[in-house]
Design a protein around this motif. Structure first.
Motif, PDB file in Angstrom:
ATOM      1  N   ALA A 146       0.840  -1.184   0.000  1.00 35.08           N
ATOM      2  CA  ALA A 146       0.000   0.000   0.000  1.00 35.08           C
ATOM      3  C   ALA A 146       0.877   1.237   0.000  1.00 35.08           C
ATOM      4  O   ALA A 146       1.971   1.253   0.531  1.00 35.08           O
ATOM      5  N   GLY A 147       0.395   2.298  -0.598  1.00 35.18           N
ATOM      6  CA  GLY A 147       1.162   3.526  -0.678  1.00 35.18           C
ATOM      7  C   GLY A 147       1.091   4.299   0.617  1.00 35.18           C
ATOM      8  O   GLY A 147       0.924   3.729   1.686  1.00 35.18           O
ATOM      9  N   PRO A 148       1.219   5.620   0.550  1.00 30.79           N
ATOM     10  CA  PRO A 148       1.168   6.440   1.743  1.00 30.79           C
ATOM     11  C   PRO A 148      -0.142   6.236   2.504  1.00 30.79           C
ATOM     12  O   PRO A 148      -1.129   5.766   1.956  1.00 30.79           O
ATOM     13  N   PRO A 149      -0.137   6.574   3.809  1.00 33.44           N
ATOM     14  CA  PRO A 149      -1.338   6.356   4.620  1.00 33.44           C
ATOM     15  C   PRO A 149      -2.550   7.080   4.069  1.00 33.44           C
ATOM     16  O   PRO A 149      -2.447   8.030   3.301  1.00 33.44           O
ATOM     17  N   ALA A 150      -3.707   6.606   4.509  1.00 31.65           N
ATOM     18  CA  ALA A 150      -4.951   7.223   4.066  1.00 31.65           C
ATOM     19  C   ALA A 150      -5.050   8.644   4.589  1.00 31.65           C
ATOM     20  O   ALA A 150      -4.552   8.976   5.660  1.00 31.65           O
ATOM     21  N   PRO A 151      -5.702   9.540   3.856  1.00 34.81           N
ATOM     22  CA  PRO A 151      -5.866  10.908   4.323  1.00 34.81           C
ATOM     23  C   PRO A 151      -6.793  10.963   5.521  1.00 34.81           C
ATOM     24  O   PRO A 151      -7.503  10.010   5.838  1.00 34.81           O
ATOM     25  N   ALA A 152      -6.797  12.102   6.169  1.00 31.74           N
ATOM     26  CA  ALA A 152      -7.651  12.271   7.339  1.00 31.74           C
ATOM     27  C   ALA A 152      -9.112  12.090   6.955  1.00 31.74           C
ATOM     28  O   ALA A 152      -9.530  12.330   5.829  1.00 31.74           O
ATOM     29  N   ALA A 191      -3.356   3.854  10.490  1.00 27.59           N
ATOM     30  CA  ALA A 191      -3.004   3.163  11.729  1.00 27.59           C
ATOM     31  C   ALA A 191      -4.191   3.241  12.682  1.00 27.59           C
ATOM     32  O   ALA A 191      -4.905   4.233  12.738  1.00 27.59           O
ATOM     33  N   GLU A 192      -4.409   2.164  13.435  1.00 24.69           N
ATOM     34  CA  GLU A 192      -5.548   2.122  14.343  1.00 24.69           C
ATOM     35  C   GLU A 192      -5.117   1.502  15.659  1.00 24.69           C
ATOM     36  O   GLU A 192      -4.029   0.960  15.798  1.00 24.69           O
ATOM     37  N   GLY A 193      -6.001   1.551  16.629  1.00 28.05           N
ATOM     38  CA  GLY A 193      -5.713   0.973  17.928  1.00 28.05           C
ATOM     39  C   GLY A 193      -4.931   1.933  18.813  1.00 28.05           C
ATOM     40  O   GLY A 193      -4.411   2.955  18.367  1.00 28.05           O
ATOM     41  N   PRO A 194      -4.833   1.594  20.106  1.00 24.86           N
ATOM     42  CA  PRO A 194      -4.130   2.482  21.039  1.00 24.86           C
ATOM     43  C   PRO A 194      -2.636   2.520  20.740  1.00 24.86           C
ATOM     44  O   PRO A 194      -2.032   1.496  20.400  1.00 24.86           O
ATOM     45  N   PRO A 195      -2.009   3.679  20.850  1.00 28.68           N
ATOM     46  CA  PRO A 195      -0.564   3.759  20.627  1.00 28.68           C
ATOM     47  C   PRO A 195       0.209   3.034  21.724  1.00 28.68           C
ATOM     48  O   PRO A 195      -0.258   2.925  22.859  1.00 28.68           O
ATOM     49  N   VAL A 196       1.365   2.530  21.367  1.00 28.83           N
ATOM     50  CA  VAL A 196       2.222   1.806  22.312  1.00 28.83           C
ATOM     51  C   VAL A 196       3.472   2.646  22.560  1.00 28.83           C
ATOM     52  O   VAL A 196       4.238   2.915  21.634  1.00 28.83           O
ATOM     53  N   ARG A 197       3.658   3.045  23.805  1.00 32.95           N
ATOM     54  CA  ARG A 197       4.866   3.793  24.157  1.00 32.95           C
ATOM     55  C   ARG A 197       5.951   2.816  24.577  1.00 32.95           C
ATOM     56  O   ARG A 197       5.716   1.873  25.325  1.00 32.95           O
ATOM     57  N   ASP A 198       7.152   3.044  24.076  1.00 34.25           N
ATOM     58  CA  ASP A 198       8.269   2.151  24.383  1.00 34.25           C
ATOM     59  C   ASP A 198       9.558   2.909  24.079  1.00 34.25           C
ATOM     60  O   ASP A 198       9.554   4.003  23.520  1.00 34.25           O
ATOM     61  N   HIS A 199      10.658   2.295  24.476  1.00 34.34           N
ATOM     62  CA  HIS A 199      11.970   2.762  24.050  1.00 34.34           C
ATOM     63  C   HIS A 199      12.334   1.938  22.817  1.00 34.34           C
ATOM     64  O   HIS A 199      12.651   0.747  22.916  1.00 34.34           O
ATOM     65  N   TRP A 200      12.258   2.597  21.645  1.00 36.20           N
ATOM     66  CA  TRP A 200      12.389   1.908  20.372  1.00 36.20           C
ATOM     67  C   TRP A 200      13.817   1.993  19.858  1.00 36.20           C
ATOM     68  O   TRP A 200      14.321   3.076  19.570  1.00 36.20           O
ATOM     69  N   LEU A 201      14.457   0.842  19.742  1.00 39.76           N
ATOM     70  CA  LEU A 201      15.796   0.764  19.176  1.00 39.76           C
ATOM     71  C   LEU A 201      15.691   0.824  17.654  1.00 39.76           C
ATOM     72  O   LEU A 201      14.935   0.064  17.045  1.00 39.76           O
ATOM     73  N   VAL A 202      16.436   1.734  17.025  1.00 39.14           N
ATOM     74  CA  VAL A 202      16.442   1.855  15.570  1.00 39.14           C
ATOM     75  C   VAL A 202      17.364   0.761  15.022  1.00 39.14           C
ATOM     76  O   VAL A 202      18.592   0.854  15.113  1.00 39.14           O
ATOM     77  N   TRP A 256      -0.064   0.559  15.105  1.00 42.82           N
ATOM     78  CA  TRP A 256       0.079  -0.385  14.000  1.00 42.82           C
ATOM     79  C   TRP A 256      -1.059  -0.266  12.999  1.00 42.82           C
ATOM     80  O   TRP A 256      -2.177   0.136  13.342  1.00 42.82           O
ATOM     81  N   TYR A 257      -0.756  -0.646  11.768  1.00 43.91           N
ATOM     82  CA  TYR A 257      -1.759  -0.704  10.709  1.00 43.91           C
ATOM     83  C   TYR A 257      -2.497  -2.043  10.767  1.00 43.91           C
ATOM     84  O   TYR A 257      -1.938  -3.049  11.224  1.00 43.91           O
ATOM     85  N   PRO A 258      -3.759  -2.082  10.284  1.00 40.86           N
ATOM     86  CA  PRO A 258      -4.600  -3.280  10.454  1.00 40.86           C
ATOM     87  C   PRO A 258      -4.396  -4.338   9.377  1.00 40.86           C
ATOM     88  O   PRO A 258      -5.286  -4.633   8.597  1.00 40.86           O
ATOM     89  N   ASP A 259      -3.209  -4.942   9.313  1.00 42.10           N
ATOM     90  CA  ASP A 259      -3.035  -6.094   8.438  1.00 42.10           C
ATOM     91  C   ASP A 259      -2.710  -7.302   9.292  1.00 42.10           C
ATOM     92  O   ASP A 259      -2.438  -7.184  10.489  1.00 42.10           O
ATOM     93  N   ALA A 260      -2.736  -8.484   8.678  1.00 43.81           N
ATOM     94  CA  ALA A 260      -2.599  -9.711   9.454  1.00 43.81           C
ATOM     95  C   ALA A 260      -1.250  -9.791  10.157  1.00 43.81           C
ATOM     96  O   ALA A 260      -1.152 -10.247  11.294  1.00 43.81           O
ATOM     97  N   GLY A 261      -0.171  -9.372   9.483  1.00 38.96           N
ATOM     98  CA  GLY A 261       1.150  -9.466  10.083  1.00 38.96           C
ATOM     99  C   GLY A 261       1.422  -8.394  11.118  1.00 38.96           C
ATOM    100  O   GLY A 261       2.249  -8.579  12.004  1.00 38.96           O
ATOM    101  N   ARG A 262       0.723  -7.250  11.013  1.00 37.90           N
ATOM    102  CA  ARG A 262       0.867  -6.137  11.946  1.00 37.90           C
ATOM    103  C   ARG A 262       2.341  -5.787  12.171  1.00 37.90           C
ATOM    104  O   ARG A 262       2.826  -5.752  13.297  1.00 37.90           O
ATOM    105  N   GLN A 263       3.052  -5.516  11.087  1.00 36.42           N
ATOM    106  CA  GLN A 263       4.433  -5.051  11.176  1.00 36.42           C
ATOM    107  C   GLN A 263       4.526  -3.547  10.916  1.00 36.42           C
ATOM    108  O   GLN A 263       5.268  -2.847  11.593  1.00 36.42           O
TER     109      GLN A 263
END
Length: 379
Positions: free
Chosen positions: A55-61, A184-195, A250-257
């Motif tokens: 999929a391309g860029p996220p859906a518009p507002a 993207a949907e669902g509650p956001p997840v706060r974490d310390h994200w390693l790049v 996360w975006y709503p696909d089966a793999g949720r990556q």
């Protein structure tokens, strides 16, 4: 590593191929390799060393008029359905007349079909059709690769046409693979994200940046996608090896990556953590399990722990230091600077390597030395 990347959704000859398994890999073993496919490195659908969604860029507002938005979505779905139906007919014509005709017809046939998919507002289908056009000139064994990719494209067509009967997660994956915009949907997840890694892929229309993150507390991996016009670097950039205190959704696909970056609570800072690693055999199992949720998946993100780069004929492989299995490096011919950087970093000792594991093998993106030391980008 053996993976059957097709499922039966319809009733044509392509479905018969799917039921018997379209092989897109080879055995996982020390000294062994994997088969190759015609698709260029990359996922989420083509692109880069991994794929992760097309999929391309996220859906518009959201619009202020939900009813108007619903009607527009229905009209687009109708156009995509018409395009998928036409593509099914073209695939059936190809199978009926024989694959040799694809070589004689050249790339123009596929480009015309891809343009029809663009008109149908199905950019994911268009991208896959264009990839088909490059396979007849990809060298020995191209008919097998072409048939494999046609079967996967047929499966995606049938998935779209029968999306109402699919589980919610798989239906969301089909919509994403066809090219419909999602949010993207669902509650956001706060974490310390390693790049973990960052790299760009480009075509004549778009530059796509992929950034892999690892959550220290959640133990989850996330993919950020950023886009720029052709020839221009995308705006989002994060330093590899740094840690970011932030929220993602996360975006709503089966793999949720795939995920979207939300609020940031602090600038990136040097990391003292590393991703949790697995063995090469566990990495192959992880990819096989992921294919159940997304049959079009090119690769999955994996951190390999205590592996040693060793020569394998004309290429290289990552061998378990404490086992007897190995993963071949995807397309490793010994002339890429990143692979020599990995060999030099290891010096014959075990290292931790993050990359993407798929039917082409393992694509290393970042490595860490056995002892203390910063992350070393390989791409």
């Amino acid at each position: 590593m053996v993976s059957d990347r097709s499922l039966s959704v319809g009733g044509s000859t392509f479905d018969g191929m799917a039921r018997h398994g379209v092989r897109r890999g080879g055995e996982l073993r020390r000294g062994g390799g994997v088969g190759t496919a015609g698709r260029r490195p990359g996922g989420e659908g083509g692109g880069g060393p991994a794929e992760e969604g097309t999929a391309g860029p996220p859906a518009p507002a959201a619009t202020a008029d939900p009813e108007a938005a619903r009607r527009r979505a229905e009209r687009r779905a109708d156009r995509v359905t018409a395009g998928a139906t036409e593509l099914e007919q073209r695939l059936a014509d190809l199978l009926r007349t024989g694959l040799a005709g694809a070589e004689r017809a050249g790339y123009g046939l596929w480009e015309e079909t891809a343009a029809r998919m663009v008109d149908a507002q199905a950019p994911g289908l268009a991208s896959r059709v264009r990839e088909l056009g490059a396979i007849p000139s990809s060298g020995p064994g191209w008919p097998v690769r072409l048939l494999e990719e046609c079967a996967l494209l047929h499966l995606l067509d049938r998935g779209w046409l029968g999306r109402g009967r699919l589980p919610d997660g798989l239906a969301a994956t089909v919509r994403s693979r066809v090219g419909l915009p999602t949010s993207a949907e669902g509650p956001p997840v706060r974490d310390h994200w390693l790049v973990l890694a960052q790299y760009d892929t480009a075509d004549t229309r778009l530059t796509t940046r992929r950034i892999w993150l690892y959550g220290a507390e959640s133990d989850r991996t996330a993919l950020l996608l950023s886009y720029g016009a052709a020839g221009r670097a995308p705006e989002l950039t994060l330093p590899v090896g740094a840690v970011l205190d932030a929220e993602i959704s996360w975006y709503p696909d089966a793999g949720r990556q795939r995920a979207a970056l939300g609020r940031r609570f602090a600038p990136p800072e040097p990391a003292r953590i590393r991703p949790t690693g697995v063995t090469t055999s566990q990495a192959a199992v992880r990819y096989g399990e992921a294919l159940r949720d997304d049959p079009w998946l090119d690769s999955v993100p994996v951190a390999l722990e205590r592996v040693v780069p060793v020569p394998d004929g004309d290429g290289w492989q990552l061998a378990d230091a404490d086992g007897d299995t190995a993963l071949p490096l995807a397309g490793a011919t010994g002339n890429q600077p990143g692979w020599w950087r990995l060999v030099a970093l290891a010096g014959g000792a075990p290292v931790t390597v993050f990359g993407e594991c798929g039917h082409r093998g393992f694509t290393p993106l970042t490595a860490w030395p056995a002892g203390p030391g910063p992350a070393v980008p390989l791409c």
